[in-house]
Design an enzyme around this catalytic site. Structure first.
Site, mmCIF file in Angstrom:
data_model
loop_
_atom_site.group_PDB
_atom_site.id
_atom_site.type_symbol
_atom_site.label_atom_id
_atom_site.label_comp_id
_atom_site.label_asym_id
_atom_site.label_seq_id
_atom_site.Cartn_x
_atom_site.Cartn_y
_atom_site.Cartn_z
ATOM 1 N N LYS A 142 12.995 0.710 -6.774
ATOM 2 C CA LYS A 142 11.639 1.130 -7.140
ATOM 3 C C LYS A 142 11.647 2.594 -7.587
ATOM 4 C CE LYS A 142 7.043 1.904 -5.048
ATOM 5 N NZ LYS A 142 6.148 1.653 -3.901
ATOM 6 N N LYS A 179 -5.041 7.110 -2.856
ATOM 7 C CA LYS A 179 -4.624 7.370 -1.479
ATOM 8 C C LYS A 179 -5.392 8.566 -0.918
ATOM 9 C CE LYS A 179 0.242 5.907 -1.825
ATOM 10 N NZ LYS A 179 0.193 4.849 -0.793
ATOM 11 N N ASP A 195 8.556 8.195 -3.745
ATOM 12 C CA ASP A 195 8.385 6.765 -3.957
ATOM 13 C C ASP A 195 9.398 6.215 -4.971
ATOM 14 O OD1 ASP A 195 7.036 4.572 -2.969
ATOM 15 O OD2 ASP A 195 5.455 4.635 -4.480
ATOM 16 N N ASP A 236 -2.894 0.371 -5.433
ATOM 17 C CA ASP A 236 -1.879 1.079 -4.646
ATOM 18 C C ASP A 236 -0.722 0.150 -4.257
ATOM 19 O OD1 ASP A 236 -0.658 3.164 -3.387
ATOM 20 O OD2 ASP A 236 -1.974 3.172 -1.622
ATOM 21 N N GLU A 279 1.460 -1.043 -6.102
ATOM 22 C CA GLU A 279 2.033 -0.981 -7.448
ATOM 23 C C GLU A 279 3.534 -1.259 -7.471
ATOM 24 O OE1 GLU A 279 1.790 1.564 -5.493
ATOM 25 O OE2 GLU A 279 3.847 2.272 -5.686
ATOM 26 N N ARG A 304 5.345 -3.539 -6.039
ATOM 27 C CA ARG A 304 5.657 -4.952 -6.255
ATOM 28 C C ARG A 304 5.383 -5.360 -7.704
ATOM 29 N NH1 ARG A 304 1.730 -6.611 -1.493
ATOM 30 N NH2 ARG A 304 2.493 -4.569 -0.826
HETATM 31 N N1 BES Z 1 4.613 3.647 -1.769
HETATM 32 C C1 BES Z 1 3.688 2.985 -0.932
HETATM 33 C C2 BES Z 1 4.274 2.604 0.419
HETATM 34 C C3 BES Z 1 4.633 3.741 1.337
HETATM 35 C C4 BES Z 1 3.712 4.208 2.260
HETATM 36 C C5 BES Z 1 5.888 4.284 1.336
HETATM 37 C C6 BES Z 1 4.061 5.224 3.123
HETATM 38 C C7 BES Z 1 6.232 5.300 2.198
HETATM 39 C C8 BES Z 1 5.307 5.771 3.099
HETATM 40 C C9 BES Z 1 3.211 1.705 -1.608
HETATM 41 O O1 BES Z 1 3.118 1.757 -2.985
HETATM 42 C C10 BES Z 1 1.863 1.421 -1.087
HETATM 43 O O2 BES Z 1 0.979 2.191 -1.330
HETATM 44 N N2 BES Z 1 1.702 0.302 -0.395
HETATM 45 C C11 BES Z 1 0.444 -0.071 0.148
HETATM 46 C C12 BES Z 1 0.296 -1.551 -0.042
HETATM 47 C C13 BES Z 1 -1.070 -2.069 0.304
HETATM 48 C C14 BES Z 1 -2.100 -1.514 -0.659
HETATM 49 C C15 BES Z 1 -1.041 -3.562 0.258
HETATM 50 C C16 BES Z 1 0.432 0.295 1.620
HETATM 51 O O3 BES Z 1 1.462 0.180 2.277
HETATM 52 O O4 BES Z 1 -0.610 0.756 2.091
HETATM 53 ZN ZN ZN Z 2 4.332 3.062 -3.911
HETATM 54 MN MN MN Z 3 1.274 2.542 -3.597
#
Ligand code: BES
Ligand code: ZN
Ligand code: MN
Length: 496
Positions: A266, A278, A289, A348, A350, A352
């Protein structure tokens, strides 16, 4: 920082510091420690009588020799109980003692290679020592301009080895150094702020990597993605002014017709969340990320520099996730590269989306195996904390291989189930899938979403959201970017 293997006797060495690792329950000095003790007329044994030092894991004591032997100091470092010592303890101890010596401005140190320090894994002692030293001494300083003269750096560690082991140990040190260099490159890529690590810059770094023998790099730009129909990746990129790049690195070290391993990382150079923005707190950490992308780029470097006899491909879909005027909106529907449609519930989620296109694209290589590595879900940090990599997949053989490499490198994975029933949670009313399944089982639904875009090949997903970035110093990972999964992946590749 140089690590040199040398012959000779430790007690005759003129270094600024001699490092001796000791067990907690060690009753008597033996071998090299005894020789140093005798040469110094009992400096160590005398010191130990004071009970200042018991050899607990990573405990440190420095004895000044005041001319008793040519070296200026003897630095003792604890490994804990002999019955409990393992490679992780050794990594931690050598990291901590080197950091300590660097702090007191020592530039050059020497130690002795004693296979008995790791009685149950003797063949891993060199690796563990060198990894601990080099990974622990890492610091990221390019942006410090004030007080640069105060930045301390260790210059050299000599490892004294027995004559008979000299050449095999030298070769191994070189190998480990190659791998650690790759880990530190991954750390650098991740540490670099997002304004200076855009998808275009990441692609440029990939081109640099491809100057090596047997490595080639191809970059698919926005127009190319449009032609191919990578609309899921393009959807995420739509909210940013930075051009997205689909980075392809190929290393050919194996027979021509041998199916490659494909790594997918990623490459979100910044994840603001997009329209599903966020919160501000810790949003700065979202420059990390792209840690999965950095890991698979670094792994190609290590594979090429070690000349592994394999074929390897690294795919890095790289983009920012920003809330620009053309950004994806919740409710939008995307038609992905493989033709399946996705309803975007939360912009968010994104990672996937961009991985979906990359995983489908991986099929063109008819891969022997595909591993994707991603800072995919905050839920994984809640479930497993910030040490463990989440692992999900159905291919038992591939999972077993990864588990083995994880144990061996200390980059531990913990399996979560790819629970089919939860696919219900990501069914969309009007498209094939939606990109989130709600709050429950977030890591599992994330992986299940990816599984819908996986082709006909063995596949495992690694969620590194926890360990990719560390808010605090860990034994041999200074706070910040960890470079996680590089050593794990290289070890896996070496075993295949
Ligand atoms: N990059 C984030 C995940 C993340 C969070 C990595 C904290 C490292 C530390 C990812 O893109 C994300 O925002 N995921 C969301 C998914 C949700 C919206 C289903 C999440 O984990 O809140
Ligand atoms: Zn992310
Ligand atoms: Mn995200």
């Amino acid at each position: 920082m140089k690590i040199l293997v040398q012959k000779g006797k430790l007690q005759d060495n003129k270094s600024q510091a001699i490092i001796l690792a000791m067990f907690q329950d060690q009753k008597k000095l033996t071998g090299t420690s005894l020789s140093v003790d005798q040469a110094s007329h009992g400096l160590i044994s005398g010191f130990l009588k004071n009970d200042d030092f018991s050899g607990k894991p990573s405990q440190i004591a420095v004895i000044y020799t005041c001319g008793a032997i040519p070296a200026q100091r003897i630095a003792l470092v604890g490994l804990g109980k002999k019955s409990e010592v393992n490679a992780e303890r050794v990594r931690a101890a050598f990291s901590k003692v080197m950091q300590y010596l660097r702090n007191i401005n020592v530039k050059k140190a020497v130690t002795y290679l004693d296979f008995n320090l790791l009685p149950r894994e003797k063949n891993k002692i060199v690796q563990a020592m060198v990894e601990g030293v080099l990974l622990g001494l890492y610091q990221y300083t390019p942006y410090k301009t004030v007080g640069r003269e105060d930045i301390r750096e260790m210059e050299q560690l000599n490892i004294v080895a027995d004559e008979s082991k000299y050449s095999s140990v030298s070769a191994e040190v070189k190998e480990v150094q190659t791998i650690v260099d790759a880990v530190c490159l991954a750390r650098d890529l991740v540490s670099t702020p997002a304004n200076e690590m855009t998808p275009s810059i990441l692609a440029f770094k990939a081109k640099e990597i491809a100057r090596r023998n047997n490595v080639t790099c191809k970059i698919i730009d926005r127009a190319g993605m449009k032609k191919l129909g990578m609309n899921s990746l393009l959807g995420v990129a739509a909210g940013s002014k930075e051009e997205p790049k689909f980075i392809i690195l190929e290393y050919k070290g194996g027979k021509k017709d041998k199916a490659p391993v494909v790594l997918v990382g990623k490459g979100l150079t910044f994840d603001s969340g997009g329209i599903s923005l966020k919160p501000a707190e810790k949003m700065d950490e979202m420059k990390s990320d792209m840690a999965g992308g950095a890991a698979v780029m670094a792994t190609i470097i290590a594979a090429a520099d070690l000349r592994l006899p394999i074929n390897l491909v690294s795919l890095i879909p790289a983009t920012e996730n920003m809330p620009g005027g053309l950004a994806l909106k919740p409710g939008d529907i995307l038609k992905s590269y493989c033709g399946k449609t996705i309803e975007v519930i939360n912009t968010d989620a994104e990672g996937r989306l961009i991985l979906a296109d990359a995983l489908s694209y991986a099929s063109i290589y008819k891969p022997a195996a595909v591993i994707d590595i991603a800072t995919l879900t905050g839920a994984c940090v809640i479930a497993l904390g910030d040490d463990l990599i989440g692992m999900l997949g159905k291919d038992e053989k591939l999972k077993a291989q990864i588990k083995k490499a994880a144990k061996s490198t200390g980059e531990e994975v913990w399996e979560l189930p790819l629970w089919d029933n939860y696919s219900e949670l990501i069914k969309s009313d009007i498209a094939d899938y939606k990109n989130t399944g709600g709050r429950v089982a977030g890591t599992i639904t994330g992986a299940l979403f990816l599984s819908k875009f996986v082709g006909d090949y063995p596949w495992v997903h690694l969620d590194i959201a926890g360990p990719a970035w560390s808010g605090k110093d860990k034994p041999y990972i200074p706070k910040g970017a960890s470079g996680v999964a590089v050593r794990l992946l290289v070890e896996y590749l070496r075993n295949t």
